[in-house]
Design a protein around this motif. Structure first.
Motif, PDB file in Angstrom:
ATOM      1  N   GLU A   1      94.098  10.129  37.523  1.00 61.44           N
ATOM      2  CA  GLU A   1      92.674  10.346  37.784  1.00 61.44           C
ATOM      3  C   GLU A   1      92.035  11.080  36.605  1.00 61.44           C
ATOM      4  N   ASP A   2      90.678  11.062  36.571  1.00 64.44           N
ATOM      5  CA  ASP A   2      89.938  11.751  35.517  1.00 64.44           C
ATOM      6  C   ASP A   2      90.254  13.241  35.451  1.00 64.44           C
ATOM      7  N   ASP A   3      90.616  13.823  36.589  1.00 62.00           N
ATOM      8  CA  ASP A   3      90.808  15.272  36.589  1.00 62.00           C
ATOM      9  C   ASP A   3      91.953  15.725  35.697  1.00 62.00           C
ATOM     10  N   CYS A   4      92.775  14.797  35.224  1.00 59.56           N
ATOM     11  CA  CYS A   4      93.870  15.208  34.336  1.00 59.56           C
ATOM     12  C   CYS A   4      93.348  15.668  32.977  1.00 59.56           C
ATOM     13  N   TRP A   5      92.077  15.354  32.642  1.00 58.04           N
ATOM     14  CA  TRP A   5      91.517  15.830  31.380  1.00 58.04           C
ATOM     15  C   TRP A   5      90.182  16.549  31.557  1.00 58.04           C
ATOM     16  N   MET A   6      89.814  16.856  32.768  1.00 61.92           N
ATOM     17  CA  MET A   6      88.539  17.539  33.005  1.00 61.92           C
ATOM     18  C   MET A   6      88.620  19.036  32.730  1.00 61.92           C
ATOM     19  N   ASN A   7      89.737  19.666  33.104  1.00 66.76           N
ATOM     20  CA  ASN A   7      89.821  21.124  33.032  1.00 66.76           C
ATOM     21  C   ASN A   7      90.909  21.588  32.075  1.00 66.76           C
TER      22      ASN A   7
END
Length: 117
Positions: free
Chosen positions: A8-14
């Motif tokens: 998912e995108d969250d792997c590079w969001m934070n």
């Protein structure tokens, strides 16, 4: 927690987020923007751990524009992909060294765009 091989995108969001996946992740499986994709930086290290019957493969990835003519700025992101092979199985770790780090107001705005009726 091990996730199935759906990234998912969250792997590079934070910044500093760590996600662990079952299976071997390819850069093409990591979501990207409309005008950029993930590319491997120079260098890749393979570290055998013979005593543990384990092989670790680690490399850095960052965004690259799909077109040199693009006027859309490239986000400054940096992730590390680590493949850990043990007893014939492979798990992948994605560590985000530098993410987008959206503020709470930005997340609220994005949610309002995506989920408003």
């Amino acid at each position: 927690t091990l996730h199935p091989l759906k990234v998912e995108d969250d792997c590079w969001m934070n910044t500093n987020s760590v996600n662990i996946y079952t299976g071997k992740i390819k850069l093409a499986n990591i979501p990207s923007g409309n005008n950029w994709k993930w590319v491997q930086a120079r260098g890749r290290k393979k570290v055998p751990m013979w005593n543990e019957n384990m092989m670790i493969d680690i490399f850095k990835a960052s965004p690259r524009l799909l077109s040199r003519d693009s006027l859309i700025p490239l986000p400054f992101l940096k992730i590390w992909i680590i493949h850990v092979q043990f007893d014939g199985k492979c798990n992948s770790i994605v560590w985000c060294e530098k993410g987008l780090d959206p503020t709470a107001n930005e997340l609220e705005f994005i949610d309002s765009l995506l989920f408003s009726q």
